[in-house]
Design a protein around this motif. Structure first.
Motif, mmCIF file in Angstrom:
data_model
loop_
_atom_site.group_PDB
_atom_site.id
_atom_site.type_symbol
_atom_site.label_atom_id
_atom_site.label_comp_id
_atom_site.label_asym_id
_atom_site.label_seq_id
_atom_site.Cartn_x
_atom_site.Cartn_y
_atom_site.Cartn_z
ATOM 1 N N ASP A 180 43.394 17.885 44.705
ATOM 2 C CA ASP A 180 43.965 16.545 44.804
ATOM 3 C C ASP A 180 43.463 15.776 43.582
ATOM 4 O O ASP A 180 42.271 15.481 43.461
ATOM 5 C CB ASP A 180 43.486 15.885 46.101
ATOM 6 N N ASP A 181 44.366 15.467 42.647
ATOM 7 C CA ASP A 181 43.925 14.893 41.368
ATOM 8 C C ASP A 181 43.256 13.536 41.547
ATOM 9 O O ASP A 181 42.345 13.186 40.799
ATOM 10 C CB ASP A 181 45.090 14.795 40.375
ATOM 11 N N ARG A 182 43.682 12.762 42.558
ATOM 12 C CA ARG A 182 43.054 11.455 42.781
ATOM 13 C C ARG A 182 41.615 11.622 43.259
ATOM 14 O O ARG A 182 40.700 10.971 42.746
ATOM 15 C CB ARG A 182 43.856 10.641 43.788
ATOM 16 N N VAL A 183 41.417 12.486 44.242
ATOM 17 C CA VAL A 183 40.068 12.717 44.759
ATOM 18 C C VAL A 183 39.171 13.284 43.662
ATOM 19 O O VAL A 183 38.019 12.851 43.495
ATOM 20 C CB VAL A 183 40.109 13.675 45.969
ATOM 21 N N ALA A 184 39.694 14.244 42.904
ATOM 22 C CA ALA A 184 38.898 14.864 41.844
ATOM 23 C C ALA A 184 38.524 13.847 40.761
ATOM 24 O O ALA A 184 37.379 13.806 40.293
ATOM 25 C CB ALA A 184 39.663 16.027 41.218
ATOM 26 N N ALA A 185 39.492 13.000 40.383
ATOM 27 C CA ALA A 185 39.218 11.997 39.351
ATOM 28 C C ALA A 185 38.181 10.991 39.825
ATOM 29 O O ALA A 185 37.261 10.625 39.082
ATOM 30 C CB ALA A 185 40.508 11.287 38.952
ATOM 31 N N LEU A 186 38.300 10.538 41.068
ATOM 32 C CA LEU A 186 37.324 9.586 41.611
ATOM 33 C C LEU A 186 35.935 10.215 41.692
ATOM 34 O O LEU A 186 34.923 9.541 41.451
ATOM 35 C CB LEU A 186 37.766 9.102 42.993
ATOM 36 N N ALA A 187 35.866 11.509 42.038
ATOM 37 C CA ALA A 187 34.574 12.191 42.111
ATOM 38 C C ALA A 187 33.922 12.273 40.733
ATOM 39 O O ALA A 187 32.718 12.017 40.582
ATOM 40 C CB ALA A 187 34.755 13.594 42.692
ATOM 41 N N VAL A 188 34.713 12.613 39.721
ATOM 42 C CA VAL A 188 34.181 12.711 38.355
ATOM 43 C C VAL A 188 33.729 11.344 37.859
ATOM 44 O O VAL A 188 32.643 11.195 37.276
ATOM 45 C CB VAL A 188 35.249 13.314 37.415
ATOM 46 N N ILE A 189 34.554 10.325 38.088
ATOM 47 C CA ILE A 189 34.205 8.967 37.654
ATOM 48 C C ILE A 189 32.939 8.488 38.363
ATOM 49 O O ILE A 189 32.047 7.901 37.759
ATOM 50 C CB ILE A 189 35.384 8.004 37.915
ATOM 51 N N GLY A 190 32.860 8.744 39.674
ATOM 52 C CA GLY A 190 31.681 8.329 40.433
ATOM 53 C C GLY A 190 30.416 9.016 39.962
ATOM 54 O O GLY A 190 29.356 8.393 39.873
ATOM 55 N N MET A 191 30.531 10.299 39.645
ATOM 56 C CA MET A 191 29.386 11.055 39.152
ATOM 57 C C MET A 191 28.850 10.439 37.858
ATOM 58 O O MET A 191 27.643 10.260 37.684
ATOM 59 C CB MET A 191 29.780 12.510 38.914
ATOM 60 N N ALA A 192 29.770 10.102 36.953
ATOM 61 C CA ALA A 192 29.364 9.497 35.681
ATOM 62 C C ALA A 192 28.798 8.095 35.886
ATOM 63 O O ALA A 192 27.773 7.721 35.303
ATOM 64 C CB ALA A 192 30.550 9.459 34.720
ATOM 65 N N ALA A 193 29.458 7.310 36.737
ATOM 66 C CA ALA A 193 29.049 5.912 36.938
ATOM 67 C C ALA A 193 27.664 5.811 37.577
ATOM 68 O O ALA A 193 26.911 4.869 37.297
ATOM 69 C CB ALA A 193 30.078 5.190 37.800
ATOM 70 N N TRP A 194 27.301 6.746 38.428
ATOM 71 C CA TRP A 194 26.045 6.658 39.164
ATOM 72 C C TRP A 194 24.826 6.867 38.263
ATOM 73 O O TRP A 194 23.704 6.534 38.646
ATOM 74 C CB TRP A 194 26.051 7.670 40.308
ATOM 75 N N THR A 195 25.016 7.387 37.066
ATOM 76 C CA THR A 195 23.872 7.628 36.173
ATOM 77 C C THR A 195 23.110 6.344 35.875
ATOM 78 O O THR A 195 21.907 6.390 35.605
ATOM 79 C CB THR A 195 24.330 8.265 34.841
ATOM 80 N N VAL A 196 23.799 5.198 35.916
ATOM 81 C CA VAL A 196 23.116 3.932 35.629
ATOM 82 C C VAL A 196 22.037 3.637 36.664
ATOM 83 O O VAL A 196 21.070 2.918 36.381
ATOM 84 C CB VAL A 196 24.136 2.771 35.565
ATOM 85 N N GLN A 197 22.170 4.209 37.858
ATOM 86 C CA GLN A 197 21.214 3.924 38.924
ATOM 87 C C GLN A 197 19.958 4.785 38.847
ATOM 88 O O GLN A 197 18.920 4.390 39.372
ATOM 89 C CB GLN A 197 21.894 4.142 40.289
ATOM 90 N N TRP A 198 20.049 5.955 38.213
ATOM 91 C CA TRP A 198 18.894 6.849 38.276
ATOM 92 C C TRP A 198 18.364 7.326 36.925
ATOM 93 O O TRP A 198 17.248 7.825 36.842
ATOM 94 C CB TRP A 198 19.207 8.078 39.140
ATOM 95 N N HIS A 199 19.144 7.148 35.852
ATOM 96 C CA HIS A 199 18.667 7.672 34.562
ATOM 97 C C HIS A 199 17.475 6.870 34.056
ATOM 98 O O HIS A 199 17.494 5.642 34.050
ATOM 99 C CB HIS A 199 19.779 7.628 33.522
ATOM 100 N N ASP A 200 16.446 7.579 33.648
ATOM 101 C CA ASP A 200 15.232 6.977 33.099
ATOM 102 C C ASP A 200 15.144 7.342 31.628
ATOM 103 O O ASP A 200 14.957 8.510 31.275
ATOM 104 C CB ASP A 200 14.005 7.507 33.861
ATOM 105 N N ALA A 201 15.300 6.333 30.755
ATOM 106 C CA ALA A 201 15.324 6.586 29.316
ATOM 107 C C ALA A 201 14.015 7.158 28.792
ATOM 108 O O ALA A 201 13.980 7.743 27.703
ATOM 109 C CB ALA A 201 15.671 5.300 28.563
#
Length: 233
Positions: free
Chosen positions: A161-182
């Motif tokens: 399902d291209d919508r579900v897959a796209a949202l999953a990929v976008i969410g995966m990328a977006a969540w990095t702001v919450q846990w990435h430690d520079a």
């Protein structure tokens, strides 16, 4: 030579102006995230930067203009650039998806303060600005869906399902702001590359198992091909 020398003071002023605008945006983002957009005044922002309220007006007409500049920097401008480049890209779906995720992760981690503010403030954006922000997000989602559909039809991505897959990929990328430690590896470029590869691999056909020759593997392969055929028809 004299022409170059004559430009230097002007260049210095422009650089100082850009740096101060950056500081105003960063301080505003911190305050918007902490107190909300409605609960933050221009005086609060001016005090945080160390300027008078009147000085803020030299850079931004009002609080709404400041927020508009922030939203443009976070969502509208990067998405517009990516879409323009994507329209003329000759890369295949896999590399286009890698590029999208690299850009997303890098853009988020290069603007962490702004992105955290948007997560808190998004629901309280003024209606006109919220509509513009939603349009940018929708355009980004639709292009990711298009890349995934192209990959399915080309036989490099699994039928999904291209919508579900796209949202999953976008969410995966977006969540990095919450846990990435520079302060810890990988750096931004390394993390963006790793996330891009994960996104592609999560959608890629499992060619190894299909090549194994088992009945289950053959059935999986047949189902994938039938799924692609249904989408093409």
């Amino acid at each position: 030579m004299s022409g170059t020398d004559g430009n230097e003071p002007g260049m210095g002023r422009e650089r100082r102006k850009a740096l101060l605008e950056r500081e105003i945006k960063d301080k505003a983002c911190i305050l918007f995230a902490r107190k909300g957009f409605a609960g933050t005044s221009l005086t609060d922002i001016a005090d945080a930067v160390g300027l008078s309220r009147a000085a803020i007006y030299y850079y931004f007409e009002n609080k709404e203009a400041l927020l508009e500049a922030i939203v443009a920097e976070v969502s509208e401008r990067p998405i517009e650039i990516w879409l323009a480049q994507s329209r003329v890209s000759t890369a295949g779906p896999e590399e286009q998806l890698r590029d999208a995720v690299r850009r997303h992760v890098t853009g988020i981690l290069d603007r962490q303060v702004l992105m955290r503010m948007m997560a808190v403030t998004e629901a309280a954006l003024p209606p006109a600005l919220a509509a513009r922000h939603a349009t940018s997000k929708r355009r980004y989602l639709n292009n990711c869906r298009r890349i995934i559909r192209d990959g399915v039809l080309a036989g490099v991505f699994r039928p999904v399902d291209d919508r579900v897959a796209a949202l999953a990929v976008i969410g995966m990328a977006a969540w990095t702001v919450q846990w990435h430690d520079a302060s810890r590896p990988p750096d931004t470029a390394g993390l963006a590359e790793a996330m891009a590869e994960m996104a592609v691999r999560s959608l890629s056909l499992d060619r190894d198992s299909a090549a194994a020759g088992t009945v289950d593997a053959v059935l999986v392969g047949l189902r994938e091909h039938i799924g692609r055929l249904e989408q093409m028809l």
